[in-house]
Design a protein around this motif. Structure first.
Motif, PDB file in Angstrom:
ATOM      1  N   VAL A  46      36.663  60.839  88.249  1.00 53.50           N
ATOM      2  CA  VAL A  46      37.921  60.626  87.537  1.00 53.50           C
ATOM      3  C   VAL A  46      37.793  61.001  86.066  1.00 53.50           C
ATOM      4  CG1 VAL A  46      38.700  58.761  89.056  1.00 53.50           C
ATOM      5  CG2 VAL A  46      37.343  58.207  87.032  1.00 53.50           C
ATOM      6  N   VAL A  47      38.930  61.356  85.481  1.00 55.05           N
ATOM      7  CA  VAL A  47      39.087  61.444  84.035  1.00 55.05           C
ATOM      8  C   VAL A  47      40.169  60.430  83.684  1.00 55.05           C
ATOM      9  CG1 VAL A  47      39.681  62.884  82.057  1.00 55.05           C
ATOM     10  CG2 VAL A  47      38.529  63.887  84.023  1.00 55.05           C
ATOM     11  N   ILE A  48      39.858  59.477  82.831  1.00 57.48           N
ATOM     12  CA  ILE A  48      40.783  58.386  82.527  1.00 57.48           C
ATOM     13  C   ILE A  48      41.161  58.425  81.048  1.00 57.48           C
ATOM     14  CG2 ILE A  48      41.090  55.885  82.443  1.00 57.48           C
ATOM     15  CD1 ILE A  48      40.951  56.913  85.271  1.00 57.48           C
ATOM     16  N   GLU A  49      42.466  58.417  80.792  1.00 60.43           N
ATOM     17  CA  GLU A  49      42.968  58.317  79.415  1.00 60.43           C
ATOM     18  C   GLU A  49      43.924  57.128  79.358  1.00 60.43           C
ATOM     19  OE1 GLU A  49      46.134  60.604  76.584  1.00 60.43           O
ATOM     20  OE2 GLU A  49      44.814  61.878  77.788  1.00 60.43           O
ATOM     21  N   ASN A  50      43.447  56.003  78.849  1.00 63.51           N
ATOM     22  CA  ASN A  50      44.294  54.822  78.745  1.00 63.51           C
ATOM     23  C   ASN A  50      45.242  54.934  77.556  1.00 63.51           C
ATOM     24  OD1 ASN A  50      43.159  53.674  81.013  1.00 63.51           O
ATOM     25  ND2 ASN A  50      41.618  52.547  79.868  1.00 63.51           N
ATOM     26  N   SER A  51      46.294  54.120  77.570  1.00 65.28           N
ATOM     27  CA  SER A  51      47.429  54.366  76.675  1.00 65.28           C
ATOM     28  C   SER A  51      47.434  53.544  75.390  1.00 65.28           C
ATOM     29  CB  SER A  51      48.736  54.124  77.429  1.00 65.28           C
ATOM     30  OG  SER A  51      48.765  52.841  78.019  1.00 65.28           O
ATOM     31  N   GLY A  52      46.425  52.744  75.128  1.00 59.67           N
ATOM     32  CA  GLY A  52      46.410  51.967  73.889  1.00 59.67           C
ATOM     33  C   GLY A  52      46.253  52.835  72.661  1.00 59.67           C
ATOM     34  N   LYS A  53      46.696  52.325  71.520  1.00 61.38           N
ATOM     35  CA  LYS A  53      46.635  53.083  70.275  1.00 61.38           C
ATOM     36  C   LYS A  53      45.353  52.766  69.505  1.00 61.38           C
ATOM     37  CE  LYS A  53      50.769  51.598  69.113  1.00 61.38           C
ATOM     38  NZ  LYS A  53      52.032  51.378  68.393  1.00 61.38           N
ATOM     39  N   GLY A  54      45.126  53.512  68.429  1.00 60.96           N
ATOM     40  CA  GLY A  54      43.912  53.385  67.639  1.00 60.96           C
ATOM     41  C   GLY A  54      44.113  52.542  66.384  1.00 60.96           C
ATOM     42  N   ALA A  55      43.209  52.710  65.434  1.00 61.11           N
ATOM     43  CA  ALA A  55      43.198  51.895  64.221  1.00 61.11           C
ATOM     44  C   ALA A  55      43.085  52.784  62.988  1.00 61.11           C
ATOM     45  CB  ALA A  55      42.041  50.902  64.258  1.00 61.11           C
ATOM     46  N   MET A  56      43.367  52.185  61.835  1.00 63.61           N
ATOM     47  CA  MET A  56      43.268  52.883  60.550  1.00 63.61           C
ATOM     48  C   MET A  56      42.485  52.018  59.572  1.00 63.61           C
ATOM     49  SD  MET A  56      46.346  54.035  57.924  1.00 63.61           S
ATOM     50  CE  MET A  56      46.887  55.403  58.935  1.00 63.61           C
ATOM     51  N   ILE A  57      41.689  52.682  58.724  1.00 60.46           N
ATOM     52  CA  ILE A  57      40.989  52.015  57.625  1.00 60.46           C
ATOM     53  C   ILE A  57      41.505  52.604  56.324  1.00 60.46           C
ATOM     54  CG2 ILE A  57      38.764  51.626  56.508  1.00 60.46           C
ATOM     55  CD1 ILE A  57      37.432  51.946  59.246  1.00 60.46           C
ATOM     56  N   VAL A  58      41.908  51.742  55.405  1.00 61.25           N
ATOM     57  CA  VAL A  58      42.368  52.186  54.083  1.00 61.25           C
ATOM     58  C   VAL A  58      41.369  51.674  53.059  1.00 61.25           C
ATOM     59  CG1 VAL A  58      44.263  52.187  52.418  1.00 61.25           C
ATOM     60  CG2 VAL A  58      44.758  52.105  54.876  1.00 61.25           C
ATOM     61  N   HIS A  59      40.579  52.606  52.476  1.00 59.84           N
ATOM     62  CA  HIS A  59      39.535  52.257  51.529  1.00 59.84           C
ATOM     63  C   HIS A  59      40.129  52.079  50.128  1.00 59.84           C
ATOM     64  CE1 HIS A  59      35.529  51.576  50.408  1.00 59.84           C
ATOM     65  NE2 HIS A  59      35.151  52.794  50.051  1.00 59.84           N
ATOM     66  N   VAL A  60      39.314  51.561  49.219  1.00 57.27           N
ATOM     67  CA  VAL A  60      39.801  51.238  47.868  1.00 57.27           C
ATOM     68  C   VAL A  60      40.270  52.465  47.096  1.00 57.27           C
ATOM     69  CG1 VAL A  60      38.428  49.139  47.639  1.00 57.27           C
ATOM     70  CG2 VAL A  60      37.416  51.341  47.011  1.00 57.27           C
ATOM     71  N   ASP A  61      39.735  53.642  47.424  1.00 59.80           N
ATOM     72  CA  ASP A  61      40.076  54.839  46.663  1.00 59.80           C
ATOM     73  C   ASP A  61      41.074  55.734  47.401  1.00 59.80           C
ATOM     74  OD1 ASP A  61      38.448  55.632  48.699  1.00 59.80           O
ATOM     75  OD2 ASP A  61      37.198  56.966  47.487  1.00 59.80           O
ATOM     76  N   ALA A  62      41.731  55.208  48.425  1.00 69.53           N
ATOM     77  CA  ALA A  62      42.644  56.019  49.231  1.00 69.53           C
ATOM     78  C   ALA A  62      43.892  56.401  48.453  1.00 69.53           C
ATOM     79  CB  ALA A  62      43.043  55.248  50.485  1.00 69.53           C
ATOM     80  N   LYS A  63      44.486  57.530  48.830  1.00 68.93           N
ATOM     81  CA  LYS A  63      45.824  57.882  48.349  1.00 68.93           C
ATOM     82  C   LYS A  63      46.807  57.054  49.163  1.00 68.93           C
ATOM     83  CE  LYS A  63      44.682  62.626  46.981  1.00 68.93           C
ATOM     84  NZ  LYS A  63      44.992  64.076  47.191  1.00 68.93           N
ATOM     85  N   LEU A  64      47.317  56.004  48.553  1.00 66.18           N
ATOM     86  CA  LEU A  64      48.051  54.998  49.307  1.00 66.18           C
ATOM     87  C   LEU A  64      49.368  55.517  49.871  1.00 66.18           C
ATOM     88  CD1 LEU A  64      47.358  51.796  47.195  1.00 66.18           C
ATOM     89  CD2 LEU A  64      46.142  52.673  49.190  1.00 66.18           C
ATOM     90  N   ASP A  65      50.034  56.409  49.162  1.00 70.95           N
ATOM     91  CA  ASP A  65      51.280  56.970  49.692  1.00 70.95           C
ATOM     92  C   ASP A  65      51.021  57.714  50.999  1.00 70.95           C
ATOM     93  OD1 ASP A  65      53.402  56.215  47.960  1.00 70.95           O
ATOM     94  OD2 ASP A  65      52.590  57.530  46.418  1.00 70.95           O
ATOM     95  N   ASP A  66      49.971  58.533  51.004  1.00 63.98           N
ATOM     96  CA  ASP A  66      49.633  59.286  52.213  1.00 63.98           C
ATOM     97  C   ASP A  66      49.242  58.347  53.345  1.00 63.98           C
ATOM     98  OD1 ASP A  66      50.087  61.518  50.713  1.00 63.98           O
ATOM     99  OD2 ASP A  66      47.972  62.080  50.488  1.00 63.98           O
ATOM    100  N   ALA A  67      48.462  57.333  53.021  1.00 63.86           N
ATOM    101  CA  ALA A  67      48.015  56.388  54.045  1.00 63.86           C
ATOM    102  C   ALA A  67      49.188  55.609  54.632  1.00 63.86           C
ATOM    103  CB  ALA A  67      46.985  55.433  53.453  1.00 63.86           C
ATOM    104  N   ALA A  68      50.116  55.196  53.779  1.00 64.45           N
ATOM    105  CA  ALA A  68      51.280  54.444  54.259  1.00 64.45           C
ATOM    106  C   ALA A  68      52.155  55.308  55.154  1.00 64.45           C
ATOM    107  CB  ALA A  68      52.083  53.917  53.074  1.00 64.45           C
ATOM    108  N   ASP A  69      52.364  56.563  54.768  1.00 58.11           N
ATOM    109  CA  ASP A  69      53.146  57.482  55.611  1.00 58.11           C
ATOM    110  C   ASP A  69      52.503  57.621  56.986  1.00 58.11           C
ATOM    111  OD1 ASP A  69      55.300  58.146  54.016  1.00 58.11           O
ATOM    112  OD2 ASP A  69      54.250  59.790  53.022  1.00 58.11           O
ATOM    113  N   ALA A  70      51.188  57.840  56.993  1.00 53.79           N
ATOM    114  CA  ALA A  70      50.483  58.039  58.255  1.00 53.79           C
ATOM    115  C   ALA A  70      50.501  56.780  59.116  1.00 53.79           C
ATOM    116  CB  ALA A  70      49.044  58.471  57.978  1.00 53.79           C
ATOM    117  N   ALA A  71      50.371  55.621  58.488  1.00 52.69           N
ATOM    118  CA  ALA A  71      50.356  54.363  59.238  1.00 52.69           C
ATOM    119  C   ALA A  71      51.702  54.110  59.906  1.00 52.69           C
ATOM    120  CB  ALA A  71      49.999  53.206  58.317  1.00 52.69           C
ATOM    121  N   VAL A  72      52.787  54.305  59.177  1.00 50.54           N
ATOM    122  CA  VAL A  72      54.115  54.046  59.732  1.00 50.54           C
ATOM    123  C   VAL A  72      54.448  55.075  60.811  1.00 50.54           C
ATOM    124  CG1 VAL A  72      56.583  53.954  59.196  1.00 50.54           C
ATOM    125  CG2 VAL A  72      54.927  52.867  57.671  1.00 50.54           C
TER     126      VAL A  72
END
Length: 505
Positions: free
Chosen positions: A247-273
């Motif tokens: 079998v090849v199995i691809e389950n449907s749950g989503k992943g996670a995001m890490i936002v570090h202290v030096d992140a470009k927050l606007d870009d990270a927020a856009d991607a998260a939403v």
């Protein structure tokens, strides 16, 4: 398989107690969009037999012929993309832009698989060593035979094409069982293939319910590719184990995001939403939760909150996203949000009153305990969890403990550091300063680890998932040292041992 008596698909019995017809409805309006037969064991047997009859023709046609026919199929799909988009919208309720993007991504994968199969699977020479320099060796990849594909409901064109296109490009025939709520989409794909090769059922689509899917698992095909919920994925594995079908199995749950202290927050927020809310949060490549460094947490949360509040689900062109495709998934969202709030989490956008069937308005939760089902179970719905962490180490620990091993997005400007942390994450894909767009790269292998997924789709790995290795070695001239004989020459053996000590001692 799980119960399929969803409001979106009404089953009519043929008199034997078993449903004989599935009636599909538009999740936006409840209107009937199609009625489809439930394939029985005899139907499935005929489909697999037909696939077997053309298996030899397709496998021996060669990479060039397969490429030509697959690219012809691609052109038909591309020319009639508007038609496929409309069927997709009727069956899933997706906005037009989302449906069009899904079709485009599927076509890109079909194109890549057709053009790269020879490079990935063609026979190539393998170097010999000093002991076997008289041997000429090569390795190549041959098709497995007939592949069964069980499609999902969230992305019923893009996701199964990640198996169908790669299996066909590798030389296999395919029996495709689309999800019952997207039967029309699956039949459309098979119908367009028949225009390329009318008498060659290299791709066959069978409509039906979970009994049809179970029968396909037991049918003796050479491999099953499944995409969908984890619980049903486990049942697929169990059913296939009875016949030792891989079998090849691809389950449907989503992943996670890490936002570090030096992140470009606007870009990270856009991607998260986007990752949490696009397709009403029904993307396996999406973002279920974001772990944010304490020093930038409040600013990031403010950006996410503003973006989420601006989104509006609905059925018109201006809608941000569409309905929940399965009514049962709406109840999953309700249960997970209720559990998160009961355990001390807080809703900063929306809440339980955001769930208004068939739509779920954006929900952003904070301070959700890691043991909440909103984190430990598959997240399907427009819900984003934003939790505060001390540092990268804390974020990595939480992600690994949750075990949703598909993808992690890391937002930081310190690229060197994140590559070190990436190897510590138990995930199939790690992206840097981007989230879901990795799924748009056909050459990039897609797959999780552990219970999340077995095997890969896309890229060279996806082609080889549906292939078997054949190694060939031939003798070019007499063996120089005569070691492959019980009548060994003592002087040559002594020479071989001397060389061995010189090389390795």
């Amino acid at each position: 398989m799980a119960d399929t008596a969803q409001p979106e698909v009404a089953a009519r019995s043929g008199g034997s107690g078993r449903p004989s017809v599935l009636t599909s409805h538009d999740p936006r309006t409840g209107e009937v969009v199609g009625s489809y037969a439930v394939a029985g064991p005899s139907d499935l047997e005929r489909a697999v037999h037909s696939a077997r009859t053309v298996e030899n023709w397709w496998s021996t046609a060669g990479f060039g012929t397969r490429k030509r026919l697959l690219l012809e199929w691609k052109r038909i799909i591309a020319r009639r993309a508007a038609q496929l988009v409309e069927i997709l919208r009727e069956e899933t309720g997706k906005p037009e832009a989302d449906a069009a993007i899904e079709v485009m991504l599927a076509v890109e994968n079909l194109d890549w698989a057709a053009r790269n199969a020879n490079r990935a699977l063609g026979r190539r020479s393998i170097a010999s060593n000093w002991l076997t320099r008289n041997q000429r060796a090569s390795v190549g990849y041959l098709p497995l035979g007939v592949i069964g594909v069980l499609g999902p409901w969230q992305n019923p064109v893009f996701t199964p094409m990640g198996s169908i296109a790669y299996a066909m490009a590798a030389g296999n025939t395919v029996v495709f069982k689309p999800h019952e709520v997207t039967s029309g989409t699956g039949l459309w794909l098979a119908d367009t293939w028949r225009e390329v090769a009318p008498d060659r059922p290299v791709l066959t689509a069978l409509t039906g319910d979970d009994s049809t899917a179970a029968a396909l698992c037991r049918s003796g095909v050479d491999k099953i590719a499944y995409a969908g919920p984890e619980a049903e994925g486990r049942e697929v594995i169990s059913l296939c184990a009875q016949t030792m079908t891989p079998v090849v199995i691809e389950n449907s749950g989503k992943g996670a995001m890490i936002v570090h202290v030096d992140a470009k927050l606007d870009d990270a927020a856009d991607a998260a939403v986007f990752g949490a809310m696009a397709n009403a949060g029904q993307n396996a490549t999406g973002v279920q939760r974001a772990y944010v460094a304490a020093s930038v947490y409040d600013q990031f949360l403010g950006l996410v909150t503003a973006r989420a509040r601006a989104l509006k689900p609905g059925a018109d062109r201006r809608s941000s996203y569409g309905p929940m495709i399965l009514e049962s998934q709406t109840e999953v969202v309700r249960k997970q949000v209720r559990d998160a709030l009961a355990r001390g989490g807080r809703a900063v956008v929306g809440g339980l009153d955001s769930i208004r069937e068939p739509y779920v308005e954006p929900i952003v939760l904070v301070d959700v305990p890691e043991e909440s089902t909103a984190i430990t179970e598959e997240g399907i719905g427009p819900v984003l969890i934003v939790n505060k962490v001390r540092d990268l180490d804390d974020a990595v620990t939480r992600i690994n403990d949750a075990g949703r091993g598909i993808a992690v997005s890391v937002f930081t400007r310190d690229i060197a550091e994140v590559e070190i942390y990436a190897e510590r994450l138990r995930a199939g894909v790690v992206t840097v300063n981007t989230a879901t767009t990795y799924a748009s790269i056909p050459a990039l292998p897609f797959g999780g680890i552990g219970e999340y997924g077995q095997g890969h789709s896309h890229g060279v790995h996806g082609l080889r998932e549906f292939s078997r290795t054949l190694s060939i070695a031939r003798n070019r001239y007499g063996e120089p040292l005569g070691l492959s004989s019980l009548n060994r020459n003592v002087r040559r053996l002594r020479l071989a041992r001397t060389v061995f000590r010189f090389r390795h001692g």
